[in-house]
Design an enzyme around this catalytic site. Structure first.
Site, PDB file in Angstrom:
ATOM      1  N   GLU A 451      -1.798  54.811  92.999  1.00  0.00           N
ATOM      2  CA  GLU A 451      -2.685  56.004  92.786  1.00  0.00           C
ATOM      3  C   GLU A 451      -4.127  55.286  92.568  1.00  0.00           C
ATOM      4  O   GLU A 451      -4.306  54.388  91.858  1.00  0.00           O
ATOM      5  CB  GLU A 451      -2.188  56.479  91.145  1.00  0.00           C
ATOM      6  N   GLU A 456     -12.729  60.279  86.834  1.00  0.00           N
ATOM      7  CA  GLU A 456     -12.060  61.137  85.613  1.00  0.00           C
ATOM      8  C   GLU A 456     -13.112  61.273  84.466  1.00  0.00           C
ATOM      9  O   GLU A 456     -13.868  60.241  84.224  1.00  0.00           O
ATOM     10  CB  GLU A 456     -10.831  60.541  85.222  1.00  0.00           C
TER      11      GLU A 456
END
Length: 573
Positions: A451, A456
């Site tokens: 990932e 974020e």
């Protein structure tokens, strides 16, 4: 599927003990440059003299910090190592005993007779020295010209680093049969067979069995198919690594000869220049670095001969400058849904104790002004179950939002991946722009697929951004990443900002508005945390989560609806 990704972000005995202590610190904290290979360990070393048979030249290149070479008590004296082949020499590490050189030269030679000086020291202070050099040769010599004491010259370690390989040398171990003392197969390490160490898949590994393999010794060997001349071995360890081990060769898998040994194995990634001949190559561990067993993500053997299989061709790095290969500018009519040729809705209940239900594009549309809108709403979904909503006290999911990806539309390996985004502000909101390894779609579970989190933001703290990598050896709260802010502590939620990832075979650079905020060097990552698993296709994901373990729940102050705006997403290669 968004797993949790909160990043972490001397002669007397007393003198000998002190020297060994300093040497240990030197070995642990002073690695060679990540791209360099240790060329000297286990090679043939000779010297102008030795103090006694207890202190041979070989002791300085054996990888054992408790043994040393010591010369006669006069000037000049020298020690040299035969690397076995011509190599580019980039660094020399010296771990001196109390009998050190105040003046010395480092020299290289192609024939062991004619020498070229690549470094001169006239005020040496002893201790542990790391010296960057630039030279080429098969032989490397330390020539001491002035002693700092009445004794001779003495080195615990004489390490030579550089690049180069034997002519025609290649990977011999790919997809060759492996045999081990035991193997693990349970919920913690599924099918961790010997073959996994030789498959060139950095996300699979071999491990000794939990019920019988967490003992010493533990071993694994590979059958190269025919006799080979071995010149390099690469070991990528799991934390269950060997402190003391030998590399051995054999022609019959019964009688073994040691070509390398150490009692100070550091774990993680070790690239070792060796010299030996045999059909079988074995790692024979005699002391573990942890209470667990032995485990290797990769055990690669290089050299000539054998019966090698052709390894897969590595992906190509992006062009310089990279070329645009995929983009969505979101230039459509107000209310239009995301382009079905580029994006798929990813409906369902979120992970990580999130509170939203992702809808089938009900919460995603264009605004007619060149933006994609992902909207989080306070909107109960009957028949669904989420963690308890702190506002309503209900376990029926109380929020809806949007998640979309390019999983069955577009994948890329490497490139410049960029998006211009305006994030929302509010407790419990969690906007993200990220990527998942495409093999997740064919059944490989997270985090083995890999990932890459490009952006974020936590709605409760929108002055801080996060960029993180997740892999089997580092994931969830232990992901490899960094946090950052804007100049002057500005709020990300106040305007659009451009997140960029520059990704190639050597690492990743994260940027915000053109300024680098975090870098990942592949070699450093492998040497300090675990395998790099980012050399295969990944797909893009945009989502706006509500609640969860990391951002925490929304509260009465959280605005609904809340919107994440995306101006564009572009991919260059």
């Amino acid at each position: 599927m968004k797993p949790s990704s909160a990043p972490p972000r001397l002669r007397a005995a007393a003198v000998v003990v002190t020297a060994l202590s300093l040497l240990f610190a030197f070995l642990v904290t002073t690695p060679a440059r990540a791209a360099d290979v240790l060329l000297s360990q286990g090679r043939t070393a000779t010297a102008s003299s030795t103090e006694s048979v207890a202190f041979p030249a070989s002791a300085a290149v054996d990888g054992d910090g408790g043994t040393r070479w010591s010369s006669g008590f006069s000037d000049p004296q020298w020690i040299q190592v035969d690397l076995g082949r011509t190599a580019t020499v980039t660094q020399v590490q010296l771990a001196w005993e109390a009998a050190y050189a105040s003046a010395f030269q480092l020299q290289t030679s192609t024939d062991g007779t004619t020498w070229t000086t690549v470094h001169t020291a006239t005020n040496g202070a002893g201790g542990n020295q790391t010296i960057e050099v630039s030279g080429s040769g098969r032989y490397v010599r330390l020539l001491g010209t002035s002693r700092a004491t009445q004794w001779g010259y003495s080195l615990w370690e004489f390490k030579v680093f550089g690049t180069g390989s034997a002519p025609g040398s290649g990977l011999l171990s790919y997809n060759k049969p492996g045999v081990a003392s035991s193997q693990q197969h349970d919920s913690n390490c599924w099918e961790c067979t010997p073959a996994r160490a030789f498959d060139l898949d950095p996300a699979s590994r071999w491990a000794t069995a939990t019920d019988s393999g967490w003992v010493d010794p533990g071993w694994i060997y590979v059958d190269l198919g025919a006799v080979a001349q071995i010149d390099k071995v690469v070991l990528q360890w799991d934390p269950a690594s060997a402190k003391s081990y030998q590399l051995q060769v054999s022609n019959d898998a019964t009688n073994w000869s040691t070509i390398y040994q150490t009692t100070t194995g550091p774990g993680f990634k070790e690239t070792l220049a060796v010299s030996g001949s045999g059909r079988y190559v074995r790692m024979y561990g005699t002391q573990r670095n942890s209470p667990y067993g032995y485990s290797l993500w990769e055990f690669q053997v290089y050299g000539t001969g054998g019966a090698p299989n052709t390894p897969p061709t590595p992906p190509e790095d992006p062009a310089d400058p990279p070329q645009l290969i995929w983009a969505d500018e979101f230039d459509g009519a107000a209310g239009a849904k995301p382009d079905a040729a580029k994006w798929s809705a990813d409906p369902g209940i979120g992970q990580n104790n999130e509170l939203q239900v992702y809808t089938n594009h009900d919460n995603a549309q264009l605004d007619g002004q060149g933006h994609l809108v992902l909207e989080a709403r306070r909107q109960p979904t009957p028949g669904t179950t989420c963690p308890v909503d702190p506002l309503s006290g209900s376990t029926t999911c109380q929020y809806t939002s949007a998640r979309m990806n390019t999983g069955n539309k577009f994948h890329t390996t490497y490139g410049k991946i960029e998006a211009r985004i305006k994030v929302p502000k509010g407790n419990g909101l969690w906007p993200a722009f990220w990527m998942m390894g495409a093999d997740f779609l064919t059944g490989r579970p997270w985090p083995y697929n890999g990932e890459i989190d490009i952006m974020e933001i936590l709605g409760r703290e929108t002055t801080k951004g996060y960029s993180t990598l997740h892999a089997p050896a580092y994931h969830g709260g232990g992901g490899y990443g960094g946090s950052y802010g804007l100049p002057g502590g500005a709020d990300f939620a106040n305007d659009f900002h451009t997140w960029t990832m520059l990704w190639n075979s050597t690492g990743i650079t994260y940027q915000v508005d053109g300024t680098t905020v975090f870098t990942v060097d592949k070699a450093e990552l492998e040497a300090t945390r675990g395998p790099w698993i980012f050399d295969h296709p990944f797909y893009l994901i945009l989502n706006l989560a509500v609640g969860g373990d990391w951002p925490g729940p929304p509260d009465a102050s959280t605005p609904f609806p809340s919107r994440m705006l995306v101006d564009y997403v572009r991919v260059y290669h």
